[in-house]
Design an enzyme around this catalytic site. Structure first.
Site, mmCIF file in Angstrom:
data_model
loop_
_atom_site.group_PDB
_atom_site.id
_atom_site.type_symbol
_atom_site.label_atom_id
_atom_site.label_comp_id
_atom_site.label_asym_id
_atom_site.label_seq_id
_atom_site.Cartn_x
_atom_site.Cartn_y
_atom_site.Cartn_z
ATOM 1 N N HIS A 143 46.054 28.239 28.486
ATOM 2 C CA HIS A 143 45.143 28.502 29.609
ATOM 3 C C HIS A 143 44.683 27.191 30.236
ATOM 4 C CE1 HIS A 143 44.810 32.827 29.021
ATOM 5 N NE2 HIS A 143 44.938 32.556 27.735
ATOM 6 N N GLU A 166 45.812 41.635 20.790
ATOM 7 C CA GLU A 166 45.044 40.551 20.169
ATOM 8 C C GLU A 166 43.753 41.143 19.617
ATOM 9 O OE1 GLU A 166 43.256 37.826 22.897
ATOM 10 O OE2 GLU A 166 42.904 36.274 21.389
ATOM 11 N N HIS A 199 52.068 29.861 26.370
ATOM 12 C CA HIS A 199 50.713 30.432 26.361
ATOM 13 C C HIS A 199 49.653 29.341 26.259
ATOM 14 C CE1 HIS A 199 48.414 34.292 26.085
ATOM 15 N NE2 HIS A 199 47.471 33.414 25.785
ATOM 16 N N ASP A 233 47.091 28.425 23.271
ATOM 17 C CA ASP A 233 46.049 29.242 23.910
ATOM 18 C C ASP A 233 44.966 28.366 24.558
ATOM 19 O OD1 ASP A 233 45.144 31.693 24.723
ATOM 20 O OD2 ASP A 233 44.301 32.303 22.806
ATOM 21 N N ASP A 234 43.978 27.949 23.794
ATOM 22 C CA ASP A 234 42.886 27.114 24.317
ATOM 23 C C ASP A 234 42.606 25.951 23.365
ATOM 24 O OD1 ASP A 234 42.075 28.818 26.623
ATOM 25 O OD2 ASP A 234 41.619 30.251 25.033
ATOM 26 N N HIS A 265 48.220 39.874 28.599
ATOM 27 C CA HIS A 265 47.704 39.802 27.228
ATOM 28 C C HIS A 265 47.634 41.214 26.640
ATOM 29 C CE1 HIS A 265 46.307 35.814 28.310
ATOM 30 N NE2 HIS A 265 45.742 35.622 27.149
HETATM 31 ZN ZN LIG Z 1 45.380 33.743 26.092
#
Ligand SMILES: [Zn+2]
Length: 346
Positions: free
Chosen positions: A18, A207, A16, A285-286, A204
């Site tokens: 991005h 969340e 995961h 994630d980021d 996704h």
């Molecule tokens: Zn994500």
């Protein structure tokens, strides 16, 4: 002290991450300079301090602000060489963190206008991935992700494109952005195209919204994996279902705290999922915005949730098993996990 093996040396898969969000902060600052882009002050502050901006994305304004920061970063990726640099650096960072397999998630639509269209954008990205694999030795593939803020027909176009490029490095199909917008089932046709074409379904869910969004991923999109999925912890029956079906949740603890899904690292229900037998693949994630990468997620499990080295090794195995890596690669990584456990405790 008992827990002393280096988690950066623990072989694992990263499922995961991005595309723009994987960028090194220094790279973004350089690119912004190159193109004369004025980044929002909150972003520059976060990049220079390493402290994630406080976003509270659980309310729609906060999510919108998060997207604005992300858009500003994305606007600095303009030329194929920027894409190549981003991908190579993402691979290098993953290698440093012990990853042996990275699936990076991208909506090529976002880059299409500057790169000559959707197909050229995807080809540039896939070529960059090939290059990074050669240069770093990391196994790396791509998840094409549709944006749920856009029309489901756009998602279908993307799904067809993703399937066409399956042999060129696309392994899965995702769905990202605000879970509160639209319904998963609006995208069921796109996901059917992707699955029929041999791609993993990895939307996704769970969340920003509760267990029902995870159920929707299972019922409507036949998810093999769920991006985040942590909110499944609120529903024991759903946990049982995820465990029985072996659906891997791509859990991103630092992201959850940065976006206000949970107030503190201790509140992310890693234990609940783990004890329920739900396979997890920890992810960053980021990292560009949240300030920490892959190995840090394992550190967090150790320090805030008391995961022993045996349990961290099991988390790493779960990430490998949930990946789209070839069997040979999986076997090598799993053997590496055992070697890590059998190795020296400093
Ligand atoms: Zn994500």
């Amino acid at each position: 002290m008992e827990h002393v093996r280096d988690v950066s040396a623990l072989p694992k898969a990263h499922l995961h991450l991005h595309f723009t969000g994987s960028m090194r902060p220094a790279t973004l600052l350089e690119l912004a300079d190159k193109y004369g882009v004025r980044l929002p002050e909150t972003l520059t502050e976060a990049l220079t301090s390493g402290e994630p901006p406080k976003l509270r994305a659980t309310d729609e304004r906060g999510w919108f602000r998060f997207q604005r920061l992300y858009d500003a970063a994305r606007s600095c990726l303009r030329e194929p060489e920027d894409i190549r640099r981003l991908v190579r650096e993402a691979a290098e960072e993953d290698v440093k963190d012990g990853s042996g397999w990275l699936e990076i998630q991208v909506d090529p639509t976002s880059y299409a206008p500057r790169l000559g269209g959707l197909i050229p954008a995807l080809e540039i990205i896939l070529d960059a991935v090939d290059g990074a694999v050669r240069e770093t030795g990391l196994g790396m593939r791509v998840l094409v992700a549709a944006n749920r803020m856009k029309h489901p027909l756009d998602a279908r176009t993307l799904a067809r494109l993703a399937v066409r490029y399956r042999d060129r490095g696309v392994v899965g199909f995702g769905l990202s952005n605000d879970e509160r917008r639209g319904m998963a089932r609006d995208f069921d046709r796109a996901f059917a195209i992707a699955r029929d074409g041999g791609l993993l379904s990895a939307p996704h869910g769970g969340e920003l919204t509760g267990p029902s969004s995870v159920r929707d991923c299972l019922d409507d999109l036949h998810a093999h994996r769920v991006g985040h999925g942590v909110r499944a912890a609120e529903d024991p029956r759903l946990l049982k279902r995820l465990a029985e079906r072996g659906v891997t949740c791509e859990v991103c603890p630092t992201s959850n705290v940065a976006l206000g899904v949970y107030a503190k690292a201790e509140d992310v229900p890693l234990r609940t999922l783990y004890d329920a037998g739900v396979p997890m693949a920890l992810g960053a994630d980021d990292p560009l915005l949240f300030g920490s990468r892959l190995a840090a997620q394992y550190e967090l499990a150790r320090h805030h949730h008391g995961f022993t080295d045996e349990e961290l090794a099991e988390l790493a195995r779960q990430s490998v098993r949930g990946s789209a890596a070839p069997e040979q690669t999986k076997a090598e990584l799993l053997a590496g996990v055992d070697a890590w456990l059998g190795g020296p405790v400093a």
